[in-house]
Design a protein around this motif. Structure first.
Motif, short mmCIF file in Angstrom:
data_model
loop_
_atom_site.label_atom_id
_atom_site.label_comp_id
_atom_site.label_asym_id
_atom_site.label_seq_id
_atom_site.Cartn_x
_atom_site.Cartn_y
_atom_site.Cartn_z
N ALA A 152 0.77 -1.26 -0.03
CA ALA A 152 -0.04 0.13 0.13
C ALA A 152 0.89 1.21 0.14
O ALA A 152 0.20 2.19 -0.43
CB ALA A 152 -0.80 -0.14 1.11
N ASN A 153 2.18 1.32 0.36
CA ASN A 153 2.93 2.38 0.71
C ASN A 153 4.01 2.47 -0.55
O ASN A 153 5.02 3.06 -0.45
CB ASN A 153 3.63 2.48 1.78
CG ASN A 153 4.53 1.17 2.04
OD1 ASN A 153 4.56 0.29 1.21
ND2 ASN A 153 5.59 1.27 3.02
N ALA A 154 3.47 2.10 -1.64
CA ALA A 154 4.41 1.92 -3.09
C ALA A 154 3.88 2.57 -4.37
O ALA A 154 2.56 2.28 -4.28
CB ALA A 154 5.28 0.71 -3.19
N ALA A 155 4.22 3.54 -5.11
CA ALA A 155 3.83 3.91 -6.12
C ALA A 155 3.52 2.56 -6.89
O ALA A 155 4.41 1.60 -7.04
CB ALA A 155 4.67 4.65 -6.92
N LEU A 156 2.35 2.43 -7.60
CA LEU A 156 1.87 1.33 -8.48
C LEU A 156 1.91 1.75 -9.97
O LEU A 156 1.40 2.28 -10.26
CB LEU A 156 0.56 0.75 -8.09
CG LEU A 156 0.01 -0.31 -8.68
CD1 LEU A 156 0.68 -1.52 -8.38
CD2 LEU A 156 -1.49 -0.79 -8.24
N SER A 157 2.77 1.05 -10.71
CA SER A 157 2.69 0.70 -12.17
C SER A 157 1.84 0.07 -13.03
O SER A 157 2.19 -1.09 -12.57
CB SER A 157 4.22 0.75 -12.52
OG SER A 157 4.21 0.92 -14.03
N LEU A 158 0.93 0.67 -13.42
CA LEU A 158 -0.19 -0.18 -14.15
C LEU A 158 0.11 -0.31 -15.67
O LEU A 158 0.36 0.89 -16.20
CB LEU A 158 -1.51 0.25 -14.09
CG LEU A 158 -2.07 0.31 -12.49
CD1 LEU A 158 -3.38 1.37 -12.19
CD2 LEU A 158 -2.09 -1.20 -11.73
N GLN A 159 0.74 -1.18 -16.21
CA GLN A 159 1.26 -1.26 -17.44
C GLN A 159 -0.04 -2.14 -18.51
O GLN A 159 -0.37 -3.19 -18.10
CB GLN A 159 2.56 -1.66 -17.38
CG GLN A 159 3.57 -1.22 -16.69
CD GLN A 159 4.71 -2.03 -16.44
OE1 GLN A 159 5.17 -2.73 -17.29
NE2 GLN A 159 5.46 -1.97 -15.29
N PHE A 160 0.09 -1.75 -19.73
CA PHE A 160 -0.71 -2.25 -20.57
C PHE A 160 -0.03 -2.25 -22.19
O PHE A 160 0.83 -1.26 -22.38
CB PHE A 160 -2.17 -1.77 -20.56
CG PHE A 160 -2.41 -0.25 -20.87
CD1 PHE A 160 -2.56 0.08 -22.37
CD2 PHE A 160 -2.08 0.38 -19.85
CE1 PHE A 160 -2.49 1.66 -22.45
CE2 PHE A 160 -2.29 1.93 -20.14
CZ PHE A 160 -2.60 2.15 -21.39
N GLU A 161 -0.57 -2.99 -23.10
CA GLU A 161 -0.31 -2.89 -24.54
C GLU A 161 -1.46 -2.33 -25.44
O GLU A 161 -2.61 -3.48 -25.20
CB GLU A 161 0.25 -4.01 -25.02
CG GLU A 161 0.84 -4.03 -26.57
CD GLU A 161 1.60 -5.36 -26.80
OE1 GLU A 161 2.73 -5.42 -26.94
OE2 GLU A 161 0.69 -6.22 -26.97
N ALA A 162 -1.42 -1.34 -25.98
CA ALA A 162 -2.63 -0.76 -26.72
C ALA A 162 -2.56 -1.07 -28.33
O ALA A 162 -1.42 -0.65 -28.76
CB ALA A 162 -2.97 0.74 -26.47
N GLY A 163 -3.40 -1.87 -28.67
CA GLY A 163 -3.54 -2.01 -30.37
C GLY A 163 -4.49 -1.25 -31.05
O GLY A 163 -4.69 -1.55 -32.30
N VAL A 164 -5.03 -0.20 -30.44
CA VAL A 164 -5.85 0.80 -31.09
C VAL A 164 -5.55 2.15 -30.95
O VAL A 164 -4.91 2.35 -29.48
CB VAL A 164 -7.43 0.48 -30.59
CG1 VAL A 164 -7.81 -0.87 -30.86
CG2 VAL A 164 -7.33 0.52 -29.22
N PRO A 165 -5.76 3.05 -31.53
CA PRO A 165 -5.45 4.63 -31.22
C PRO A 165 -6.51 5.06 -30.34
O PRO A 165 -7.52 4.30 -30.38
CB PRO A 165 -5.27 5.04 -32.86
CG PRO A 165 -6.26 4.25 -33.50
CD PRO A 165 -6.19 2.78 -32.95
N GLY A 166 -6.29 6.14 -30.10
CA GLY A 166 -7.30 6.83 -29.13
C GLY A 166 -7.01 7.43 -27.94
O GLY A 166 -5.81 6.94 -27.40
N SER A 167 -7.55 8.06 -27.34
CA SER A 167 -7.40 8.52 -25.84
C SER A 167 -7.82 7.44 -24.76
O SER A 167 -9.09 7.09 -24.76
CB SER A 167 -7.89 9.97 -25.57
OG SER A 167 -7.78 10.40 -24.33
#
Length: 482
Positions: free
Chosen positions: A373-388
């Motif tokens: 709970a006391n660490a910055a959490l990096s959420l990572q993903f791979e996007a195959g589509v453009p957009g926001s």
């Protein structure tokens, strides 16, 4: 953003335009490889790696923490000394320009214990005190050393996550073993949920490296049902590995229905269950049951499925649970009913409903990971589509009630410790779900994954969460302290 590229001549080329994290990392590795043995200024005591050993040490330490053991250069850029090098060990013979720097420091120490800049390649050829301080700092294992590994379970005929079938009155036994690659480390093996009457030999907790214990149990009629044993292996750094074994105890006597296979195929909002019987005697049919692995709640999700086997043979069956919620881990098990009305449950199989080929694929932390709970959490993903795109975190798997909304940058969003703790406080037992959503439409474009926030874990440095495998499923583990 550009990184200057220095060839053997020392004249910078036009900056490289690096648009992604991967391009930047690869460019940094290439730069280290081709400048390791250069002497662009023609000064003898700068020979080796531009003379700034502490800067090189810092880079190599970062690489080692990311499991990059060696760097290689084919000589294309440096024009000489092609090959690989390592900070920690000798890949070439002592005295070669690519000698490991750590062994070089040990070899080059003077008889009275100091280091002399004129004899070696240090910061200042005229200041042996400064050189000695630099050498001592680089040699400190608490500052830099081989990356510490967490413990792991060794598979001895029984895989972690397995479901074991047992019968009342019949003995079940198996070995559990764990080890750690760090030399001299000690691993403590322990367990929770060991059934009454079962023995572990030697008794738990027990320690060693490797460390093992034998599980032995003869269940009785009162033990009929489902039992979950969680084995844990903890090393001296506090890293924990888990091994979950599910034991299904049924009534003794001959099986009236013998299963040849029982498999799950998760899709978006649905789980298909396929099973095949090798033998059916006096069987009326089946029911499919589902257990929520988080809450423990069980429910029957199918109507009665009539038996199709004839003449005591087997048959194939299929059922789709269309009430499954994405991101929830379920255990499905089969109940058969004989002509007298007696029912028998068969061992469960676990699965998570999620789209198989989503436009956006989640990478880390893996499904079910434990995060501090006391660490910055990096959420990572791979996007195959453009957009926001934006990352949404919620206390429930449909992501309708948001606990945090994060902007994404190049396939990554970072949740700071304060926001992570606030989000976890809205969830039951610190369980959160996350996924990637289209910013304009609000439509979920990825899988939905679960993570467990552990408020008791303590951490001083940020480390990326453990990556997922190709299916996104890897046993969760606590991050190791550094």
């Amino acid at each position: 953003v550009g990184v200057p590229d220095y060839p053997a001549s020392g004249n910078p080329l036009a900056p490289l335009h690096l648009d992604t994290h991967l391009e930047k990392k690869n460019a940094a590795l290439a730069h280290l490889g081709r400048t390791w043995g250069q002497n662009p200024q023609g000064v003898r005591w700068l020979e080796g790696n531009h003379g700034n050993h502490y800067a090189m040490w810092t880079c190599c330490r970062a690489l080692r923490l990311n499991d990059v053991a060696e760097l290689c250069d084919d000589g294309t850029f440096s024009g000489e000394n092609p090959g690989c090098y390592s900070w920690e060990k000798n890949i070439t013979a002592p005295g070669n320009i690519r000698e490991g720097y750590w062994p070089f420091l040990v070899r080059d120490q003077e008889a009275d214990g100091h280091w002399d800049g004129e004899a070696g390649f240090f910061f200042d050829p005229y200041n042996s005190t400064f050189d000695t301080c630099t050498a001592i700092l680089c040699l400190q294992p608490t500052v830099f050393g081989p990356p510490r590994r967490g413990p792991r379970f060794v598979q001895l005929g029984l895989q972690c996550g397995a479901s074991v079938v047992a019968e009342s009155g019949k003995q079940i036994t198996f070995d559990v073993e764990a080890s750690d690659e760090d030399a001299g480390d000690t691993v403590t093996l322990d367990a929770s949920g060991v059934p009454a009457g079962a023995t572990m030999t030697p008794p738990l907790p027990t320690a060693g490296n490797p460390v093992s214990s034998n599980f032995d149990w003869t269940p009785g009629d009162p033990d009929i049902g489902n039992h979950v044993v969680l084995f844990t292996a903890t090393d001296e750094d506090g890293n924990v590995a888990e091994c979950r074994v599910e034991i299904e105890v049924g009534e003794g006597g001959p099986l009236l229905v013998h299963l040849a296979s029982f498999a799950l195929t998760p899709t978006s909002g649905s789980v298909r269950i396929d099973w095949e019987t090798a033998l059916e005697i006096d069987n009326q049919g089946f029911y499919i049951w589902r257990r929520d692995q988080l809450s423990g709640a069980e429910q029957r999700v199918s109507g009665f499925i009539p038996a199709r086997a004839a003449n005591n043979a087997g048959a194939s069956y299929s059922f789709s649970d269309t009430t499954a919620v994405n991101g929830v881990e379920y255990a499905y098990f089969l109940e058969d009913v004989d002509l007298s009305g007696k029912s028998t449950r068969h061992p469960a199989v676990r699965g998570v409903a999620n789209p198989q080929n989503p436009p956006v694929r989640l990478l880390a932390p893996a499904y079910g990971a434990n995060v501090p709970a006391n660490a910055a959490l990096s959420l990572q993903f791979e996007a195959g589509v453009p957009g926001s795109l934006m990352v949404v975190m919620s206390a429930e798997p449909t992501l309708r009630e948001t606990a945090a909304i994060l902007r994404s940058n190049d396939g990554q969003a970072v949740l700071r410790p304060r926001l992570l703790s606030a989000a976890a406080s809205q969830a039951q037992d610190g369980v959160l779900y996350w996924g990637v959503v289209d910013r304009s439409s609000g439509r979920i474009l990825s899988q939905v994954w679960r993570l467990q926030v552990d408020p008791s874990s303590k951490r001083e440095a940020v480390e990326p969460a453990p990556p997922a495998d190709r299916e996104g499923l890897r046993p969760g583990r606590n991050w190791r302290n550094k």
